[in-house]
Write a protein that holds these residues in place. Structure first.
Motif, PDB file in Angstrom:
ATOM      1  N   TYR A  82       0.876  -1.206   0.054  1.00  0.00           N
ATOM      2  CA  TYR A  82       0.121  -0.054  -0.140  1.00  0.00           C
ATOM      3  C   TYR A  82       0.847   1.218   0.139  1.00  0.00           C
ATOM      4  CZ  TYR A  82      -4.214  -2.770   0.119  1.00  0.00           C
ATOM      5  OH  TYR A  82      -5.098  -3.395  -0.191  1.00  0.00           O
TER       6      TYR A  82
ATOM      7  N   ASP B  73      -5.276   3.528  10.029  1.00  0.00           N
ATOM      8  CA  ASP B  73      -4.673   2.728   8.781  1.00  0.00           C
ATOM      9  C   ASP B  73      -3.343   2.368   9.228  1.00  0.00           C
ATOM     10  OD1 ASP B  73      -5.778   1.658   5.942  1.00  0.00           O
ATOM     11  OD2 ASP B  73      -3.502   1.669   6.225  1.00  0.00           O
TER      12      ASP B  73
ATOM     13  N   MET C   1      -0.842   5.697   2.746  1.00  0.00           N
ATOM     14  CA  MET C   1      -2.304   5.891   2.457  1.00  0.00           C
ATOM     15  C   MET C   1      -2.812   6.964   3.337  1.00  0.00           C
ATOM     16  SD  MET C   1      -2.984   3.388   0.142  1.00  0.00           S
ATOM     17  CE  MET C   1      -4.790   2.727   0.230  1.00  0.00           C
TER      18      MET C   1
ATOM     19  N   ARG D 198      -5.182  -4.887  14.682  1.00  0.00           N
ATOM     20  CA  ARG D 198      -5.324  -5.962  15.866  1.00  0.00           C
ATOM     21  C   ARG D 198      -4.955  -5.279  17.192  1.00  0.00           C
ATOM     22  NH1 ARG D 198      -1.379  -9.093  11.599  1.00  0.00           N
ATOM     23  NH2 ARG D 198      -0.687  -6.996  11.396  1.00  0.00           N
TER      24      ARG D 198
ATOM     25  N   LEU E 279     -12.394  -4.251   3.222  1.00  0.00           N
ATOM     26  CA  LEU E 279     -11.354  -4.743   2.186  1.00  0.00           C
ATOM     27  C   LEU E 279      -9.852  -4.970   2.843  1.00  0.00           C
ATOM     28  CD1 LEU E 279     -12.248  -3.002  -1.183  1.00  0.00           C
ATOM     29  CD2 LEU E 279     -12.694  -5.311  -0.442  1.00  0.00           C
ATOM     30  N   VAL E 280     -10.101  -5.326   4.093  1.00  0.00           N
ATOM     31  CA  VAL E 280      -8.625  -5.274   5.020  1.00  0.00           C
ATOM     32  C   VAL E 280      -8.585  -6.759   5.523  1.00  0.00           C
ATOM     33  CG1 VAL E 280      -7.818  -4.310   7.245  1.00  0.00           C
ATOM     34  CG2 VAL E 280      -9.070  -2.877   5.734  1.00  0.00           C
TER      35      VAL E 280
HETATM   36  C1  LIG Z   1      -7.879  -2.369  -0.138  1.00  0.00           C
HETATM   37  S1  LIG Z   1      -7.254  -1.105   1.005  1.00  0.00           S
HETATM   38  C2  LIG Z   1      -8.731  -0.467   1.510  1.00  0.00           C
HETATM   39  C3  LIG Z   1      -9.072   0.978   2.070  1.00  0.00           C
HETATM   40  C4  LIG Z   1     -10.338   1.510   2.575  1.00  0.00           C
HETATM   41  N1  LIG Z   1     -11.117   0.717   3.514  1.00  0.00           N
HETATM   42  C5  LIG Z   1     -11.387   1.482   1.005  1.00  0.00           C
HETATM   43  O1  LIG Z   1     -12.302   0.696   1.188  1.00  0.00           O
HETATM   44  O2  LIG Z   1     -11.066   2.193   0.289  1.00  0.00           O
HETATM   45  C6  LIG Z   1      -6.655  -2.102   2.499  1.00  0.00           C
HETATM   46  C7  LIG Z   1      -6.223  -1.146   3.393  1.00  0.00           C
HETATM   47  O3  LIG Z   1      -6.065  -1.933   4.612  1.00  0.00           O
HETATM   48  C8  LIG Z   1      -4.842  -1.548   5.198  1.00  0.00           C
HETATM   49  N2  LIG Z   1      -4.234  -2.459   6.162  1.00  0.00           N
HETATM   50  C9  LIG Z   1      -3.709  -3.590   5.649  1.00  0.00           C
HETATM   51  N3  LIG Z   1      -3.517  -4.440   6.779  1.00  0.00           N
HETATM   52  C10 LIG Z   1      -3.981  -3.475   7.849  1.00  0.00           C
HETATM   53  C11 LIG Z   1      -3.740  -3.569   9.467  1.00  0.00           C
HETATM   54  N4  LIG Z   1      -3.339  -4.864   9.880  1.00  0.00           N
HETATM   55  N5  LIG Z   1      -4.078  -2.923  10.184  1.00  0.00           N
HETATM   56  C12 LIG Z   1      -4.766  -1.615   9.609  1.00  0.00           C
HETATM   57  N6  LIG Z   1      -4.795  -1.553   8.394  1.00  0.00           N
HETATM   58  C13 LIG Z   1      -4.262  -2.470   7.581  1.00  0.00           C
HETATM   59  C14 LIG Z   1      -4.000  -0.885   4.050  1.00  0.00           C
HETATM   60  O4  LIG Z   1      -2.884  -0.354   4.645  1.00  0.00           O
HETATM   61  C15 LIG Z   1      -4.663  -0.300   3.267  1.00  0.00           C
HETATM   62  O5  LIG Z   1      -4.834   1.184   3.234  1.00  0.00           O
END
Ligand SMILES: C[S@@+](CC[C@H](N)C(=O)[O-])C[C@H]1O[C@@H](n2cnc3c(N)ncnc32)[C@H](O)[C@@H]1O
Length: 223
Positions: free
Chosen positions: A10, A69, A74, A90, A106-107
């Motif tokens: 990301y 995030d 991002m 977490r 989507l996370v």
């Molecule tokens: C596909 S993007 C979705 C962003 C937003 N939710 C959207 O729908 O536009 C996935 C996001 O999850 C974040 N992410 C991934 N692992 C994560 C974690 N363990 N804790 C928090 N954020 C996380 C990434 O940095 C990224 O910004």
């Protein structure tokens, strides 16, 4: 093509992330169809990315809209969103029961285990609140579809994804004290044909038509 861990991936995707994709468009449509009440609610968006969905929460009258995030790059792309911070899903830096609506969109497919995140989503949700989770659909992942993106230089990358089955979501949520209220699938159909057409990939569209790409689940705290 290299497969990247979420923070690394990301950070690379952030500058071009605002361009919607078939997955993000289906996700937004399926979430809208769920009519989760937002007016006057305190909304927390866990894994908010560039915070584009938080704007819709504010437009719908949310009283508070906080985005968290993992990836600072991002968050740096979020324009005009006052309440943002870096945090891992977490280990949320949020008090118990502080939000009426908790989104995690989507996370979770990026996490190898669901339980720690569901525990946190449930913990920060008020007893009368709702938790909305969306994910890259396990059926798409199992069918071999990958989460890919092009960076600003046009190079394609794959993001690490774990195909969590619906039952695994439900079980992890139940262990966190959440019960399923509603489930919807975002299925490839004519509404997203344009994304494939603009990419010159109508062959992929024909192949994917009818495939569920997005899973959406709404949970309430079990009483
Ligand atoms: C596909 S993007 C979705 C962003 C937003 N939710 C959207 O729908 O536009 C996935 C996001 O999850 C974040 N992410 C991934 N692992 C994560 C974690 N363990 N804790 C928090 N954020 C996380 C990434 O940095 C990224 O910004």
């Amino acid at each position: 093509m290299t497969t990247l861990a979420p923070a690394q991936g990301y950070a690379l995707w952030a500058p071009t992330y605002s361009a919607e994709t078939a997955v993000s468009a289906l996700e937004a449509a399926v979430v809208a169809s769920l009519h989760v009440p937002l007016a006057g609610k305190r909304v927390l968006d866990v894994g908010c990315g560039i915070a584009r969905r938080l704007a819709s929460a504010r437009d719908a009258g949310a009283s508070v809209a906080l985005g968290l995030d993992l990836t600072p790059a991002m968050l740096a792309q979020a324009r005009g969103e006052p309440l943002l911070a870096a945090a891992d899903a977490r280990a949320l830096p949020v008090a118990d029961g502080a939000f009426d609506v908790v989104w995690c969109r989507l996370v979770l497919g990026h996490l190898p285990a669901l339980e720690p995140a569901y525990h946190e989503l449930a913990r920060v949700c008020t007893p009368d609140g709702l938790v909305l989770v969306t994910d890259f659909h396990p059926a798409a992942a199992t069918a071999g579809h990958r989460r890919t993106f092009r960076d600003a230089g046009g190079e394609q990358h794959e993001l690490e994804n774990h195909a969590h089955r619906v039952l695994a979501h439900r079980a992890a949520a139940a262990r966190a004290g959440l019960s399923l209220r509603e489930r919807r699938d975002g299925i490839v159909d004519d509404t997203v044909r344009g994304f494939y057409e603009r990419a010159g990939r109508l062959d992929v569209y024909e192949h994917q038509r009818g495939l569920p790409l997005v899973l959406a689940l709404v949970f309430a705290r079990a009483r």
